[in-house]
Structure formats: C-alpha cells, structure tokens
Design a protein around this motif. Structure first.
Motif, PDB file in Angstrom:
ATOM      1  N   MET A   1       1.089  -0.944   0.242  1.00  0.00           N
ATOM      2  CA  MET A   1      -0.668   0.292   0.103  1.00  0.00           C
ATOM      3  C   MET A   1       0.960   1.415  -0.020  1.00  0.00           C
ATOM      4  N   PRO A   2       0.651   2.175  -0.945  1.00  0.00           N
ATOM      5  CA  PRO A   2       1.541   3.442  -1.085  1.00  0.00           C
ATOM      6  C   PRO A   2       0.940   4.353   0.018  1.00  0.00           C
ATOM      7  N   LYS A   3       2.557   4.758   1.028  1.00  0.00           N
ATOM      8  CA  LYS A   3       1.260   6.044   1.640  1.00  0.00           C
ATOM      9  C   LYS A   3       1.439   6.843   1.010  1.00  0.00           C
ATOM     10  N   LYS A   4       0.398   7.362   1.820  1.00  0.00           N
ATOM     11  CA  LYS A   4      -0.193   9.217   1.608  1.00  0.00           C
ATOM     12  C   LYS A   4       1.062   9.421   1.694  1.00  0.00           C
ATOM     13  N   ARG A   5       1.359  10.519   0.341  1.00  0.00           N
ATOM     14  CA  ARG A   5       2.795  11.359  -0.266  1.00  0.00           C
ATOM     15  C   ARG A   5       1.600  12.904   0.528  1.00  0.00           C
ATOM     16  N   ILE A   6       2.998  13.405   1.244  1.00  0.00           N
ATOM     17  CA  ILE A   6       2.950  14.855   0.824  1.00  0.00           C
ATOM     18  C   ILE A   6       4.187  15.536   0.527  1.00  0.00           C
ATOM     19  N   ASP A   7       3.680  16.250  -0.541  1.00  0.00           N
ATOM     20  CA  ASP A   7       4.575  16.870  -1.775  1.00  0.00           C
ATOM     21  C   ASP A   7       5.549  18.388  -0.981  1.00  0.00           C
ATOM     22  N   LEU A   8       6.406  18.310  -0.863  1.00  0.00           N
ATOM     23  CA  LEU A   8       7.378  19.009  -0.067  1.00  0.00           C
ATOM     24  C   LEU A   8       8.354  20.012  -1.284  1.00  0.00           C
ATOM     25  N   THR A   9       8.022  19.737  -2.260  1.00  0.00           N
ATOM     26  CA  THR A   9       8.056  20.517  -3.595  1.00  0.00           C
ATOM     27  C   THR A   9       7.882  22.251  -3.564  1.00  0.00           C
ATOM     28  N   GLY A  10       9.044  22.874  -3.097  1.00  0.00           N
ATOM     29  CA  GLY A  10       8.465  24.408  -3.205  1.00  0.00           C
ATOM     30  C   GLY A  10       8.554  25.076  -1.785  1.00  0.00           C
ATOM     31  N   LYS A  11       7.948  23.534  -0.778  1.00  0.00           N
ATOM     32  CA  LYS A  11       8.242  24.365   0.324  1.00  0.00           C
ATOM     33  C   LYS A  11       9.658  24.974   1.220  1.00  0.00           C
ATOM     34  N   LYS A  12       9.654  25.606   2.234  1.00  0.00           N
ATOM     35  CA  LYS A  12      11.114  25.799   2.772  1.00  0.00           C
ATOM     36  C   LYS A  12      10.900  25.396   4.339  1.00  0.00           C
ATOM     37  N   PHE A  13      12.198  24.900   3.964  1.00  0.00           N
ATOM     38  CA  PHE A  13      12.879  24.459   5.758  1.00  0.00           C
ATOM     39  C   PHE A  13      13.847  24.483   5.803  1.00  0.00           C
ATOM     40  N   GLY A  14      13.475  26.102   6.671  1.00  0.00           N
ATOM     41  CA  GLY A  14      14.971  26.652   7.331  1.00  0.00           C
ATOM     42  C   GLY A  14      15.514  27.426   5.794  1.00  0.00           C
ATOM     43  N   ARG A  15      16.523  26.751   5.969  1.00  0.00           N
ATOM     44  CA  ARG A  15      17.138  27.441   4.511  1.00  0.00           C
ATOM     45  C   ARG A  15      17.037  26.630   3.309  1.00  0.00           C
ATOM     46  N   LEU A  16      16.299  25.820   3.803  1.00  0.00           N
ATOM     47  CA  LEU A  16      16.417  24.932   2.533  1.00  0.00           C
ATOM     48  C   LEU A  16      15.236  25.282   1.723  1.00  0.00           C
ATOM     49  N   THR A  17      14.819  24.780   0.100  1.00  0.00           N
ATOM     50  CA  THR A  17      13.910  25.106  -0.313  1.00  0.00           C
ATOM     51  C   THR A  17      13.918  23.642  -0.995  1.00  0.00           C
ATOM     52  N   VAL A  18      12.332  23.026  -1.475  1.00  0.00           N
ATOM     53  CA  VAL A  18      12.673  21.734  -1.315  1.00  0.00           C
ATOM     54  C   VAL A  18      12.185  21.745  -3.667  1.00  0.00           C
ATOM     55  N   ILE A  19      13.862  21.803  -3.992  1.00  0.00           N
ATOM     56  CA  ILE A  19      13.333  21.314  -5.126  1.00  0.00           C
ATOM     57  C   ILE A  19      12.498  20.729  -6.862  1.00  0.00           C
ATOM     58  N   GLU A  20      13.352  19.891  -6.402  1.00  0.00           N
ATOM     59  CA  GLU A  20      12.171  18.309  -6.439  1.00  0.00           C
ATOM     60  C   GLU A  20      11.911  16.731  -5.338  1.00  0.00           C
ATOM     61  N   GLU A  21      11.025  15.930  -6.020  1.00  0.00           N
ATOM     62  CA  GLU A  21      11.119  14.887  -5.004  1.00  0.00           C
ATOM     63  C   GLU A  21      12.349  13.819  -5.835  1.00  0.00           C
ATOM     64  N   LEU A  22      13.198  13.009  -5.859  1.00  0.00           N
ATOM     65  CA  LEU A  22      13.753  11.913  -6.376  1.00  0.00           C
ATOM     66  C   LEU A  22      13.728  10.569  -5.677  1.00  0.00           C
ATOM     67  N   GLU A  23      13.834  10.102  -7.381  1.00  0.00           N
ATOM     68  CA  GLU A  23      13.899   8.157  -8.018  1.00  0.00           C
ATOM     69  C   GLU A  23      14.089   7.561  -6.220  1.00  0.00           C
ATOM     70  N   GLU A  24      15.736   8.644  -6.231  1.00  0.00           N
ATOM     71  CA  GLU A  24      16.110   7.146  -5.108  1.00  0.00           C
ATOM     72  C   GLU A  24      15.302   7.762  -3.692  1.00  0.00           C
ATOM     73  N   ARG A  25      14.868   6.516  -3.076  1.00  0.00           N
ATOM     74  CA  ARG A  25      14.421   5.645  -1.841  1.00  0.00           C
ATOM     75  C   ARG A  25      15.440   5.137  -0.120  1.00  0.00           C
ATOM     76  N   LYS A  26      15.016   5.956   0.036  1.00  0.00           N
ATOM     77  CA  LYS A  26      16.354   5.957   1.474  1.00  0.00           C
ATOM     78  C   LYS A  26      15.500   5.043   2.601  1.00  0.00           C
ATOM     79  N   GLN A  27      15.200   3.961   2.848  1.00  0.00           N
ATOM     80  CA  GLN A  27      14.550   3.221   4.251  1.00  0.00           C
ATOM     81  C   GLN A  27      13.444   3.309   3.654  1.00  0.00           C
ATOM     82  N   GLY A  28      12.828   3.071   1.923  1.00  0.00           N
ATOM     83  CA  GLY A  28      11.597   3.833   1.837  1.00  0.00           C
ATOM     84  C   GLY A  28      11.169   5.030   1.795  1.00  0.00           C
ATOM     85  N   ARG A  29      11.568   5.784   2.537  1.00  0.00           N
ATOM     86  CA  ARG A  29      11.850   7.023   2.437  1.00  0.00           C
ATOM     87  C   ARG A  29      12.087   8.625   1.024  1.00  0.00           C
ATOM     88  N   ILE A  30      11.511   8.690   0.764  1.00  0.00           N
ATOM     89  CA  ILE A  30      11.316   9.631  -0.436  1.00  0.00           C
ATOM     90  C   ILE A  30      12.267  10.512   0.141  1.00  0.00           C
TER      91      ILE A  30
END
Ligand code: ZN
Length: 159
Positions: A1-30
């Motif tokens: 079952m795919p988990k509900k995905r939150i699109d973070l594109t364009g969001k800002k966290f501290g100094r970081l601006t999210v550009i895009e989602e990568l294909e890569e997954r780490k421990q199943g995480r985006i």
C-alpha cells in the motif's frame, strides 16, 4: 500500500527550499533535492525536513560555530582595551612632548628634565621613568610598556 505522500516541492525548511522529489528512496523514504540559501544543493529525506532536523546544507551550523568562536574571541580581546587604538606604532603628535604616552617631568632634587612613558590598560597605569629625551621614553618606554601590558593580538589573524 502506497503511503499518502506529502508533496514538499517548493516548501521551505530553514534555509532549504525543496526543488524536487528524487527517484531515490532511503529506507523506503522519499528523498528530496533541496537548495540551500547559500547555493549548495543537497538531498534530504523528507522526514528530516519535516522534523526540522535538517535546516541547511551545513552552512548554518558552520556559521553558528564561527559566531561563537568570534564572540569568544571578542570577549577575550576586549579585556577593557580596544586594540585598534594602539595599532599605529607611529608616535602621534598629540601630547606636550610630541609623543603619545610620554610626559615630561622634573626630578625632585635637581629639577632636571626627564621623560616618563606611561600606558593605561584596564584602568591601571604603568610607568617607566628616567628617560632623558622624549624619543627614548617613547621607544624604550612606551613601546616596551605596550609589549608588556597590552593584550596580545591573535597571532593567526591576518594583519
Ligand atoms: Zn548552505
């Protein structure tokens, strides 16, 4: 079952601006490609962004460290003395003797003219007396006093 995905594109966290989602997954995480305000890019797992664990490429921490170091240094340096005031080693012609930190006086008994070098550091005055000329008092007195009593500048600092 795919988990509900939150699109973070364009969001800002501290100094970081999210550009895009990568294909890569780490421990199943985006993993998101982010751009830091300083220009660096880095890939961060969404969980680190949303929990605030990662807020910069590392530059933020570096800056804070530098700031702490600088403050520590400033605190040490001050000690009641502002060094730049003493930076010019050239005598300033602003005293009666023509040399900064040199005063004329008369010996008690014979009333001969002598020169005394002095310096005030942290509210204390230091003297070297008995010079026959103001030059002597400045170069052998005042400058020696500066060496002895002024806090040393950071050796590593560029002059
Ligand atoms: Zn950065």
């Amino acid at each position: 079952m795919p988990k509900k995905r939150i699109d973070l594109t364009g969001k800002k966290f501290g100094r970081l601006t999210v550009i895009e989602e990568l294909e890569e997954r780490k421990q199943g995480r985006i993993v998101w490609r982010c751009q830091c305000d300083c220009g660096n890019e880095l890939n961060v797992q969404g969980i680190y962004l949303t929990t605030g664990q990662t807020q910069s490429c590392g530059c933020l921490k570096k800056e804070l460290d530098n700031k702490n170091l600088r403050e520590e240094y400033e605190n040490k340096r001050i000690d009641g003395v502002v060094l730049p005031l003493f930076k010019g080693k050239k005598p300033r012609k602003d005293s009666s003797t023509g040399y900064r930190g040199v005063a004329k006086y008369y010996t008690r008994k014979s009333k001969e003219v002598r020169y005394r070098a002095w310096i005030t550091v942290n509210g204390k005055q230091y003297f070297k007396s008995g010079f026959k000329t103001p030059e002597e008092a400045y170069y052998n007195g005042r400058l020696k006093l500066e060496e002895l009593y002024l806090p040393k500048e950071n050796e590593n600092e560029k002059r």
